[in-house]
Scaffold this motif. Structure first.
Motif: not given
Length: 121
Positions: A26-29, A34-35, A106-114, A116-117
Motif C-alpha cells: 500500500p502507498a501509505e506503508a 521510504v521516510r 516489498f513490491n512498489l510496482g511500476s516506476f511511475e508509482r514508485a 509518486q510514492i
C-alpha cells in the motif's frame, strides 16, 4: 482461429497485469518505509536504469536477484522496496527475495508509482 489466439494473448496479458498489481505494498506503508530509510531497488535492466531512476535507488536487475542481493545486502531484515517498469519484474523479484529469506521485501510496482510514492512526482 486467429481471433481465438488473439483472445488468449489478451487474457494472458490481463492476467500478468493483475498478478503484478496483486502484491503491491500500500502507498501509505511504502511512503513510511521510504521516510525510515528503506533501500530502493530498481529491478530493471541497466540500460533502463541509466535512462531514468529514482534518487538513491540501486540497480539490481531481476535476473541478478539470486546472486547479487546476498553479496550486497547481508541484513535479511532490511526493508527493500522494489520497482520495475510496470510492476511484473518487481513482483517476481519480491518472490525471489522472499525465497532467499529476505523478510521485508516489498513490491512498489511500476516506476511511475514508485516515483509518486518515493519522491512525490
Amino acid at each position: 482461429m486467429e481471433w481465438a489466439l488473439l483472445f488468449i494473448v489478451f487474457d494472458l496479458i490481463a492476467l500478468a497485469l493483475l498478478l503484478g498489481h496483486s502484491d503491491r505494498v500500500p502507498a501509505e506503508a511504502a511512503a513510511e518505509h521510504v521516510r525510515k530509510g528503506a533501500l530502493l531497488i530498481d529491478v530493471r535492466m541497466p540500460t533502463e536504469f541509466a535512462a531514468s531512476h529514482l534518487p538513491n535507488a540501486v540497480n539490481i536487475p531481476v535476473t541478478g536477484i539470486h546472486s547479487l542481493v546476498p553479496m550486497r545486502i547481508h541484513d535479511k531484515g532490511r526493508v527493500l522496496l522494489l520497482y520495475g517498469q510496470v510492476g511484473m519484474r518487481s513482483s517476481l523479484a519480491r518472490r525471489r527475495l522472499e525465497a532467499l529469506g529476505y523478510s521485508n521485501a516489498f513490491n512498489l510496482g511500476s516506476f511511475e508509482r514508485a516515483a509518486q510514492i518515493a519522491v512525490g512526482k
